[in-house]
Structures are given as C-alpha cells and as structure tokens.
Motif scaffolding. Structure first.
Motif, PDB file in Angstrom:
ATOM      1  N   LYS A  69      26.073 -17.036  41.452  1.00 37.35           N
ATOM      2  CA  LYS A  69      25.058 -15.995  41.220  1.00 37.35           C
ATOM      3  C   LYS A  69      24.843 -15.205  42.499  1.00 37.35           C
ATOM      4  O   LYS A  69      23.819 -15.341  43.181  1.00 37.35           O
ATOM      5  CB  LYS A  69      23.772 -16.631  40.710  1.00 37.35           C
ATOM      6  N   VAL A  70      25.828 -14.404  42.827  1.00 32.96           N
ATOM      7  CA  VAL A  70      25.803 -13.519  43.994  1.00 32.96           C
ATOM      8  C   VAL A  70      26.160 -12.121  43.486  1.00 32.96           C
ATOM      9  O   VAL A  70      26.651 -11.974  42.370  1.00 32.96           O
ATOM     10  CB  VAL A  70      26.831 -13.972  45.051  1.00 32.96           C
ATOM     11  N   PRO A  71      25.911 -11.087  44.293  1.00 35.66           N
ATOM     12  CA  PRO A  71      26.351  -9.744  43.854  1.00 35.66           C
ATOM     13  C   PRO A  71      27.876  -9.711  43.670  1.00 35.66           C
ATOM     14  O   PRO A  71      28.616 -10.279  44.470  1.00 35.66           O
ATOM     15  CB  PRO A  71      25.904  -8.854  45.023  1.00 35.66           C
ATOM     16  N   HIS A  72      28.308  -9.056  42.591  1.00 40.09           N
ATOM     17  CA  HIS A  72      29.733  -9.017  42.255  1.00 40.09           C
ATOM     18  C   HIS A  72      30.312  -7.636  42.474  1.00 40.09           C
ATOM     19  O   HIS A  72      29.672  -6.628  42.171  1.00 40.09           O
ATOM     20  CB  HIS A  72      29.945  -9.394  40.787  1.00 40.09           C
ATOM     21  N   GLY A  73      31.528  -7.603  42.965  1.00 40.19           N
ATOM     22  CA  GLY A  73      32.272  -6.361  43.053  1.00 40.19           C
ATOM     23  C   GLY A  73      32.888  -5.983  41.716  1.00 40.19           C
ATOM     24  O   GLY A  73      32.709  -6.671  40.707  1.00 40.19           O
ATOM     25  N   THR A  74      33.627  -4.885  41.730  1.00 35.73           N
ATOM     26  CA  THR A  74      34.290  -4.352  40.541  1.00 35.73           C
ATOM     27  C   THR A  74      35.797  -4.489  40.708  1.00 35.73           C
ATOM     28  O   THR A  74      36.326  -4.243  41.791  1.00 35.73           O
ATOM     29  CB  THR A  74      33.920  -2.865  40.367  1.00 35.73           C
ATOM     30  N   VAL A  75      36.483  -4.906  39.647  1.00 37.51           N
ATOM     31  CA  VAL A  75      37.949  -4.988  39.678  1.00 37.51           C
ATOM     32  C   VAL A  75      38.499  -3.969  38.685  1.00 37.51           C
ATOM     33  O   VAL A  75      38.154  -4.009  37.501  1.00 37.51           O
ATOM     34  CB  VAL A  75      38.437  -6.400  39.307  1.00 37.51           C
ATOM     35  N   ALA A  76      39.341  -3.062  39.184  1.00 41.87           N
ATOM     36  CA  ALA A  76      39.897  -2.015  38.324  1.00 41.87           C
ATOM     37  C   ALA A  76      41.411  -2.056  38.362  1.00 41.87           C
ATOM     38  O   ALA A  76      42.021  -2.319  39.403  1.00 41.87           O
ATOM     39  CB  ALA A  76      39.417  -0.641  38.787  1.00 41.87           C
ATOM     40  N   THR A  77      42.044  -1.834  37.210  1.00 39.84           N
ATOM     41  CA  THR A  77      43.477  -1.560  37.189  1.00 39.84           C
ATOM     42  C   THR A  77      43.644  -0.075  36.944  1.00 39.84           C
ATOM     43  O   THR A  77      43.091   0.475  35.995  1.00 39.84           O
ATOM     44  CB  THR A  77      44.208  -2.353  36.100  1.00 39.84           C
ATOM     45  N   THR A  78      44.375   0.569  37.857  1.00 38.41           N
ATOM     46  CA  THR A  78      44.565   1.998  37.742  1.00 38.41           C
ATOM     47  C   THR A  78      46.012   2.330  38.108  1.00 38.41           C
ATOM     48  O   THR A  78      46.821   1.414  38.287  1.00 38.41           O
ATOM     49  CB  THR A  78      43.525   2.756  38.605  1.00 38.41           C
ATOM     50  N   TRP A  79      46.352   3.601  38.168  1.00 43.35           N
ATOM     51  CA  TRP A  79      47.743   4.034  38.340  1.00 43.35           C
ATOM     52  C   TRP A  79      47.811   5.118  39.406  1.00 43.35           C
ATOM     53  O   TRP A  79      46.949   5.989  39.456  1.00 43.35           O
ATOM     54  CB  TRP A  79      48.288   4.582  37.013  1.00 43.35           C
ATOM     55  N   TYR A  80      48.843   5.052  40.251  1.00 40.98           N
ATOM     56  CA  TYR A  80      49.098   6.123  41.216  1.00 40.98           C
ATOM     57  C   TYR A  80      50.488   6.679  40.943  1.00 40.98           C
ATOM     58  O   TYR A  80      51.332   5.990  40.348  1.00 40.98           O
ATOM     59  CB  TYR A  80      48.990   5.596  42.659  1.00 40.98           C
ATOM     60  N   HIS A  81      50.725   7.914  41.379  1.00 43.44           N
ATOM     61  CA  HIS A  81      52.061   8.468  41.182  1.00 43.44           C
ATOM     62  C   HIS A  81      52.915   8.238  42.418  1.00 43.44           C
ATOM     63  O   HIS A  81      52.505   8.575  43.527  1.00 43.44           O
ATOM     64  CB  HIS A  81      52.021   9.958  40.847  1.00 43.44           C
ATOM     65  N   SER A  82      54.095   7.679  42.221  1.00 42.04           N
ATOM     66  CA  SER A  82      55.050   7.485  43.310  1.00 42.04           C
ATOM     67  C   SER A  82      56.125   8.551  43.218  1.00 42.04           C
ATOM     68  O   SER A  82      56.905   8.576  42.251  1.00 42.04           O
ATOM     69  CB  SER A  82      55.698   6.098  43.224  1.00 42.04           C
ATOM     70  N   ARG A 135      52.673   4.233  38.752  1.00 41.84           N
ATOM     71  CA  ARG A 135      52.751   2.792  39.024  1.00 41.84           C
ATOM     72  C   ARG A 135      51.350   2.198  39.017  1.00 41.84           C
ATOM     73  O   ARG A 135      50.378   2.822  39.425  1.00 41.84           O
ATOM     74  CB  ARG A 135      53.454   2.512  40.361  1.00 41.84           C
ATOM     75  N   ARG A 136      51.263   0.966  38.541  1.00 44.57           N
ATOM     76  CA  ARG A 136      49.980   0.315  38.295  1.00 44.57           C
ATOM     77  C   ARG A 136      49.532  -0.458  39.530  1.00 44.57           C
ATOM     78  O   ARG A 136      50.356  -1.076  40.209  1.00 44.57           O
ATOM     79  CB  ARG A 136      50.163  -0.624  37.105  1.00 44.57           C
ATOM     80  N   LEU A 137      48.257  -0.445  39.814  1.00 50.12           N
ATOM     81  CA  LEU A 137      47.742  -1.283  40.898  1.00 50.12           C
ATOM     82  C   LEU A 137      46.318  -1.712  40.604  1.00 50.12           C
ATOM     83  O   LEU A 137      45.643  -1.135  39.755  1.00 50.12           O
ATOM     84  CB  LEU A 137      47.874  -0.598  42.254  1.00 50.12           C
ATOM     85  N   THR A 138      45.901  -2.785  41.294  1.00 52.91           N
ATOM     86  CA  THR A 138      44.583  -3.384  41.094  1.00 52.91           C
ATOM     87  C   THR A 138      43.747  -3.121  42.335  1.00 52.91           C
ATOM     88  O   THR A 138      44.241  -3.263  43.453  1.00 52.91           O
ATOM     89  CB  THR A 138      44.716  -4.903  40.856  1.00 52.91           C
ATOM     90  N   VAL A 139      42.501  -2.732  42.125  1.00 53.31           N
ATOM     91  CA  VAL A 139      41.619  -2.407  43.251  1.00 53.31           C
ATOM     92  C   VAL A 139      40.287  -3.137  43.077  1.00 53.31           C
ATOM     93  O   VAL A 139      39.627  -3.007  42.038  1.00 53.31           O
ATOM     94  CB  VAL A 139      41.373  -0.886  43.351  1.00 53.31           C
ATOM     95  N   TYR A 140      39.908  -3.898  44.084  1.00 56.39           N
ATOM     96  CA  TYR A 140      38.581  -4.510  44.157  1.00 56.39           C
ATOM     97  C   TYR A 140      37.698  -3.630  45.037  1.00 56.39           C
ATOM     98  O   TYR A 140      38.087  -3.279  46.158  1.00 56.39           O
ATOM     99  CB  TYR A 140      38.687  -5.911  44.765  1.00 56.39           C
ATOM    100  N   THR A 141      36.535  -3.256  44.534  1.00 53.77           N
ATOM    101  CA  THR A 141      35.526  -2.581  45.363  1.00 53.77           C
ATOM    102  C   THR A 141      34.314  -3.508  45.454  1.00 53.77           C
ATOM    103  O   THR A 141      33.945  -4.158  44.472  1.00 53.77           O
ATOM    104  CB  THR A 141      35.122  -1.218  44.769  1.00 53.77           C
ATOM    105  N   PRO A 142      33.699  -3.581  46.642  1.00 50.57           N
ATOM    106  CA  PRO A 142      32.667  -4.602  46.866  1.00 50.57           C
ATOM    107  C   PRO A 142      31.345  -4.264  46.179  1.00 50.57           C
ATOM    108  O   PRO A 142      31.142  -3.128  45.735  1.00 50.57           O
ATOM    109  CB  PRO A 142      32.520  -4.606  48.389  1.00 50.57           C
ATOM    110  N   PRO A 143      30.434  -5.242  46.095  1.00 52.97           N
ATOM    111  CA  PRO A 143      29.104  -4.979  45.523  1.00 52.97           C
ATOM    112  C   PRO A 143      28.463  -3.800  46.260  1.00 52.97           C
ATOM    113  O   PRO A 143      28.640  -3.641  47.462  1.00 52.97           O
ATOM    114  CB  PRO A 143      28.327  -6.270  45.800  1.00 52.97           C
ATOM    115  N   CYS A 144      27.741  -3.004  45.522  1.00 53.30           N
ATOM    116  CA  CYS A 144      27.005  -1.857  46.087  1.00 53.30           C
ATOM    117  C   CYS A 144      27.909  -0.707  46.512  1.00 53.30           C
ATOM    118  O   CYS A 144      27.424   0.275  47.080  1.00 53.30           O
ATOM    119  CB  CYS A 144      26.105  -2.266  47.255  1.00 53.30           C
ATOM    120  N   TYR A 145      29.231  -0.801  46.244  1.00 52.58           N
ATOM    121  CA  TYR A 145      30.141   0.296  46.590  1.00 52.58           C
ATOM    122  C   TYR A 145      29.650   1.614  45.996  1.00 52.58           C
ATOM    123  O   TYR A 145      29.676   2.648  46.666  1.00 52.58           O
ATOM    124  CB  TYR A 145      31.544  -0.019  46.068  1.00 52.58           C
TER     125      TYR A 145
END
Lengths: 388, 388
Positions: free
Chosen positions: A130-143, A150-160
């Motif tokens: 029970k702590v503040p949680h970040g966000t996990v997103a799967t998104t895509w960038y162009h190479s 191409r697909r990649l995963t990004v974690y952003t911290p709590p309060c981002y």
C-alpha cells in the motif's frame, strides 16, 4: 493493412450450441502453499498418473521435487527457500505443464510457468504494497532504422502526472528470448521501483524497456506477425543477434522518450542497464554513445565476443571507445555476475579490457547463476545508486 | 507499508546449485495449427496417456475433441470454425491444462487457457496489423468511497500525445470474475479499436477499463493482497456483488479521467458499456447519473434483479430513474444478447421496463450465448456508432 471484412452473417448460420463455460477451476485444491517456515508445498490432483515431479528455479533439492501420493493428491514440500519470486512447472508422466490449480503464470521465452513468492526479503519488493503506484504503459515508437513501428514498455513514477517537474530515465534491456514485457513480467520492476521509491531508497525515475530484437516489432503475439512468430532465443533468429543494429539505432529510442515524456534530457540523468544479451547491448550502446549515459549496469552480461561480428560498427574498436568513455568518467559503471554463471569468465575478461582502458567500475559478484533471481536482486542494488 | 528488509547475506549462504534453465520448450511440435480451410489441428505429445481431449469455446463438435494417437502424437482436427479468437484447454487423463507447446495464454476468472485466432472475419480485428497503434496503460486512482488506491486500464488512441486536441471517452466494464485486464486480455480491445480507427469506422477515443469489484484494489495478483487473493466469480465474494457501491462511486472514476487525460468532459462525448455484471453496472450507473453518458451499451447484461438488493440507493426506484433518463433522450441505448444466453429472458424483461419508461433503445439479438466471442463482436458493432 489487409482488408478486414466482418462476417457476422456467416457466423449466424452456425447452429447454436454455445460452450458457455469451458471449465473454470474445478477443484478445491490450492497449490502451492507457502508455509510459515518458508517451505513450499505443492498439491497436484492427477488420479491416473504414475509419476509427478515439480521442477522449479530454486536451488534446494536441485529444484526437483518428486511428489508422493497422499490421500489421493500428489504432494511435495521444498526445504525452506530464501525470499524470492520462483517459477516452476509440473511434470505429469512426461508432460510438462503449469500447476493446474495455480492461476498465476508468466511466460519466459517459449514456455509458460507457474509462480509464487516467498516473503521476508527480496521477495517482498516484487509484491504490491500500500504505497503510491506508478503507471505502466505499452506504447510504440517509429524506428527509421528498421522502418517499423516498434513496441516498448514505459514505467512512470507516482505523481508523474501531477508533479510539474521532470524526471531522470533508466533504460532497461532484456536478454535473449526476452522482449519489452520481460522486466515487468519476470523482473517485477514496477513493484520493485514503487517500493524502493516509497522507502526513499531510489529517486523517482522513468524506466524505459524497449525490445532489443531488431527483426521484430515487439513481443511474440503483440506484433503484426501475431501468433506466427513464436518466442525463441534471440540467437536462433537470423539477423537478430549482436550485429549492432539495435545498439547503433538506440538514439531513436532516447529521442522518442525525450520528446514524449517529461525527462531531464542530460547525460547526468540517464542510465542504461541490461541482463545477458541486454548487458552486451548496454556495453556497446554506452561505449558508442559516451555522452549519452552517466550510469551503466551490466547484469550477467552476454559478453561472449566469439558470437559477435567484431567488424560491425557497433563492435569495432571497442578498446579505443572504452578509453574515450573512461576519460569522460561515468558516474557509475556497475558489473554484476554470479559465480555459477556460464558467463562468469567472460565477464572477468571484460574487467581486464576495462582495466586496460582505465575505466573505473564496480564489480559485484553474487552467488548463483544466469537467473532472474539474480537480475531482480541486482536491480534492487543498482537502482538506489542512480541519479544521486 | 510493511518494513522490507533485504536478506542478501542469507541468500549467500545457500550452496550454489543454480537451475539456470528450468526447461524451455522441449519439443518440435507446433500446436495448434490453423489450416487454410479454417479447421484447426491440435497436436499433443503425451506418450504415456490413456486419453487426451481438447475442450474449447467453439460450437462445432460441441467444443469437445477426442484425440487419436497418430505416429505417437495425440491429434484432433476441428470442423471449419468461424473467424474468431478461441480459447481452449487440454484434458490428459483427467488433468486439465493449457496446450503444452502453445506459448500464448490468457486467464479467464481462475483458469489459464491457450488461445488462437481464425482469420477471415471478426478474428482479424483482434490481431495486430500495420496501422497506427494506441497506448495501453495500467494506472491507479484514489477512491474515497472504498478508501483505497484502485487499479484501472486506459487505452489512448494513436496520436493522442502529438495531437493538441481532446477526445471522447468510452467506459468499458467487465463481468463477474473479471477485472481491469479482462477487456484488453480476453476482449483484445486495443487491437479492435486500433483497427476500427485505421479503417475510419470508429472515432479516435479514450477507453477506460476500471475494476468493478469494489472489495478489491484490482486484478488478482496485482494488489496488496498479492497471491492470497485468488480470482473467483464476483458473486462468490462477500460484499462485492451488485450492492450498488461501485455504481454510486462511479463519478470518482470519471473525475479522475477528466483530470488526468485530454478528454471532452461532456455528456455528448461520453459512453459507457459493460458485459454481464458490467452490463448491470452500466444500466445502474447510466440511470443514476442520466446527465453523464449519452451512449449506453448492455452486452449480455446480468440483469437478474433477484440477485440484487433493490433497496440499495443505486437500485431503488429504477423505473422512475429510467423515465427521467428517457426524457433526456440518450443518443444511443444499445442492448445486445445471444439467443442461447441464460440471461436472454432477463434481458427481454428489461426491454419491457424500458418500454414502460418510454426509453428509445436498439435491441441487437445475436446467436450463441454468454461468451467472449459475442462480447468482442458486440464491441465491433457498438464502437462505430459512438460520438458521431
């Protein structure tokens, strides 16, 4: 895109005989049971089986447990296990499968495993508190290099989202057979970093987990190859392994992240680390772009130069590139390997090269081998040293 | 938060005997094989088995296929199947398991299933094509009602980050036993909406998938209960089912989304839909907050009022609430159910209530029953009607 046609009319001609329930959990058995003394008991219902064995990634009993039939249920209890996350499968008369009554699974390369945690140490970090949680997103960038999204995963911290400030970034790379899901699924990275941040041990940071197999758009099942691309070790995929294309193209990813997210786009606020093949990627990326990352982490790095084309631009003249990188004095060059790792001697050889180049590094020698338990624990040691 | 202590010292005392590879795919068998004529062949290696059966959620052969041993491998081929995504398990001598050589799985309630697609119709929409892709994020909002951080899944469409504009929002609710992962995992919603947007059939929209089980923070395994909360049908969880708490608290979610994302925070640009239990939630939420949503979708709605406490505020005076909602003339009130659904008659009864309230609605009657294939296909019909 292939033209898609809805065929509801055709579906409507099928005689209705719906399988409204194709079988949810049909037993009261709960397996595994993690006991108070950190032993773990498996219970497998296989009434007609001749032999049932549990095979897991713990060290006690060699990770193999022969089950005995007790009151009609096959059972095995491990010795006490160190606090960790463990994965396992069950062998019933020669068929390897997940534990039939354990709903919690993860895929590692081409196989699906059951999983559990043992509390009281590192394993606590991989679980949700029970702590503040970040966000996990799967998104895509162009190479532009591979001419693909191409697909990649990004974690952003709590309060981002609420905080007007900007954040440092750790780029975290997977190993052979892995993908952009590996560090979240098998590495439990969102939980570890949430918990480290909540304890004040790690700085709030963005963590970017790209896909290091440049012949694919992303993880098996998540690309336009859909289920025709089955997960396999990356060294089995022609043109995918250690040719330096992913490494040289890496600024594409950094530029995408700096444009999309609230980053601090400076060397002092960028780190890169990777496990196994991703350790080799990290080594080459940080050597080729010495002004990009101030923190470098090699986790059981796959530094077997006999498997690499050393004439490729990313791998040519590495000793000279290391000399230049050393002169720029990275804030941390951290190298971890287990004493049982089949890459232990290769890693020691890298140390000799870095010594010759005058690079200051930290060598972290752990027990055990080429294992996710080591990589998860390396992260718990590495992340608190970043961006201080 | 429980104090976490790293016990690396303890781990170091364990004798190293690492299982560096606990068994990846050990066979050359590829199963299943989707044949050109849309039949599907399963191949199961179980040399010592007496009986092997495949059980799936297709209608042909009643979804049950008895395997025959051919050249030492158990085999079964279905009749031609309509284009869809299918899930199945294998029964080897009484033990139900996923297909041992298929790496692609999904969890539905408490069981893990293998999966495959049949192309040529609806099934094409659930797969990834070379079109612009949206982003899927799992994040957390704070619920004052349940005094907890709660997990939810959010799809944002392609170009959401680059486009300065704002977007309409669809709130999409899961059924009993489901969670905030259900519509992405089993519903394949990110692929369907990516493909519908790319074809110009649906408006770019944000899709929010919250967790409708108000006694939990989120999906089993993803909350501070960790693996001690095992997934089960929601009606088995005391205090979780149809007491109206989730429904009355729904504005918390809408307010969070409007604050966090680039939404158009107006009734005309908000839709809500749900399957089974989530259909009941949708019915109650839209009736209690008639100025919040202009588009309403009930997919095989779990409208069994005998299981609901009709004295709870969310369910009290529904006929009167419907009269008020009808006067506000929602842009679309769409109700879909299959002729084989065990809730078919309950849904017809709802139509009579809505008729009495003077509500204009669209009734969509499909074949088949209480199945994900229906819910995925309902979405393909419903989404293109939104925000036009």
């Amino acid at each position: 895109m292939k033209r898609l046609v809805l065929l509801f009319a055709a579906a409507a001609t099928v005689v209705a005989n719906a399988q409204q329930n194709i079988g949810f959990r049909a037993t009261d058995i709960t397996s595994p049971v993690v006991n108070d003394d950190h032993t773990v008991t498996f219970l497998i219902s296989a009434p007609k089986a001749k032999e049932v064995t549990v095979r897991g990634d713990w060290e006690a009993d060699g990770g193999i447990g022969k089950c005995r039939k007790v009151d009609g249920v096959w059972q095995y209890t491990t010795p006490p296990l160190p606090s960790e996350m463990y994965t396992y499968r069950v062998n019933i008369d020669g068929v390897m499968m997940t534990d039939p009554t354990n709903p919690f699974t993860c895929r590692d390369v081409g196989s699906v495993f059951s999983l559990f945690y043992v509390d009281g140490g590192a394993g606590d970090y991989y679980q949700v508190h029970k702590v503040p949680h970040g966000t996990v997103a799967t998104t895509w960038y162009h190479s532009n290099t591979t001419n693909a999204d191409r697909r990649l995963t990004v974690y952003t911290p709590p309060c981002y989202e609420q905080n007007p400030g900007r954040y440092p970034v750790l780029y975290l790379l997977h190993g052979s057979g892995g993908d952009e899901n590996a560090w979240t699924e098998l590495g439990r990275i969102a939980r570890s970093i949430d918990n480290l941040i909540a304890e004040g041990k790690a700085e709030p940071m963005i963590i970017v987990m790209p896909n290091g197999v440049c012949t694919t758009e992303g993880a098996a099942g998540e690309t336009s190859d859909n289920l025709s691309f089955r997960p396999t070790m990356t060294n089995n995929i022609p043109g995918a392994y250690k040719n330096g294309i992913f490494e040289l193209a890496f600024p594409e990813i950094v530029n995408f992240i700096d444009a999309r997210y609230k980053t601090i786009p400076q060397k002092e606020k960028r780190a890169i680390a990777g496990l196994s093949m991703g350790g080799m990627h990290t080594l080459a990326i940080s050597a080729n772009y010495p002004d990009m990352f101030d923190y470098v982490g090699l986790f059981s790095a796959g530094v077997d130069f006999s498997m690499v084309d050393m004439d490729q631009p990313a791998y040519a003249n590495l000793d000279e590139k290391w000399r230049i990188q050393a002169q720029k004095e990275p804030a941390l060059y951290w190298i971890a390997c287990g004493t049982d790792d089949f890459l232990y001697n290769n890693n020691k050889e890298i140390l000799r090269h870095l010594d010759e180049a005058g690079m200051k590094y930290v060598w972290h020698e752990s027990t055990r081998g080429h294992l996710w338990s080591n990589w998860r624990q390396y992260f718990l040691i590495f992340a608190p040293q970043l961006f201080k």
